[in-house]
Scaffold this motif. Sequence first.
Motif, PDB file in Angstrom:
ATOM      1  N   VAL A  87       0.848  -0.993  -2.816  1.00  0.00           N
ATOM      2  CA  VAL A  87       1.359  -2.568  -3.695  1.00  0.00           C
ATOM      3  C   VAL A  87      -0.042  -2.060  -4.877  1.00  0.00           C
ATOM      4  O   VAL A  87       0.930  -2.176  -5.761  1.00  0.00           O
ATOM      5  CB  VAL A  87       0.549  -3.475  -2.605  1.00  0.00           C
ATOM      6  CG1 VAL A  87       0.674  -4.178  -3.525  1.00  0.00           C
ATOM      7  CG2 VAL A  87       1.998  -3.473  -1.586  1.00  0.00           C
ATOM      8  N   THR A 142       5.628  -5.050  -4.913  1.00  0.00           N
ATOM      9  CA  THR A 142       5.803  -4.002  -4.025  1.00  0.00           C
ATOM     10  C   THR A 142       6.421  -2.595  -3.929  1.00  0.00           C
ATOM     11  O   THR A 142       6.927  -2.679  -5.375  1.00  0.00           O
ATOM     12  CB  THR A 142       6.643  -5.027  -3.093  1.00  0.00           C
ATOM     13  OG1 THR A 142       7.984  -5.028  -3.122  1.00  0.00           O
ATOM     14  CG2 THR A 142       5.318  -6.121  -1.919  1.00  0.00           C
ATOM     15  N   THR A 165       1.747  -2.067   1.762  1.00  0.00           N
ATOM     16  CA  THR A 165       2.832  -2.882   2.722  1.00  0.00           C
ATOM     17  C   THR A 165       2.597  -2.518   4.522  1.00  0.00           C
ATOM     18  O   THR A 165       2.765  -0.873   5.008  1.00  0.00           O
ATOM     19  CB  THR A 165       3.856  -3.065   2.826  1.00  0.00           C
ATOM     20  OG1 THR A 165       4.702  -1.180   2.817  1.00  0.00           O
ATOM     21  CG2 THR A 165       3.905  -3.807   1.170  1.00  0.00           C
TER      22      THR A 165
END
Length: 142
Positions: free
Chosen positions: A48, A64, A141
């Motif tokens: 990210v 993202t 993530t």
Amino acid sequence: MTAELHSRRSVLTTGAAVAGAAAGTLALAACGGGSGGSAQPPKPGGKVIALADVPVGQAKSAKTPDGQDVIVAQPAAGTVACFSAVCTHQGCTVNAPEDGELNCPCHGSVFDALTGAVKKGPANAPLPKITVKVENGQVTTA
């Protein structure tokens, strides 16, 4: 002649009303997006932002790997929080963090940039949290 004139007025008036209603519907659809702030969770494992790019006590806008707008915060050294940048009121994307706040340009909602909590409505729900972890200096993530 009177019937013909009345008929033309009726057609023009009805046409204007229909056009006005259609324009109003389009304006509402563009404003709201219909999502109500429900963002899809990003796929796990994607980078990210670099942790070094998020100063301690501040937040940064990011994306993202699958293109979702998010806010990444570092409230304390090594502690990372991430949440969707989609306002929970009507689905607009909040502006980049400024002075510890996230402002929604559509209706004026204000969120805390470090937590995603609502500071001022009309939004009444916080920005949705996104699970992240720090790996090799990168916020990814989870």
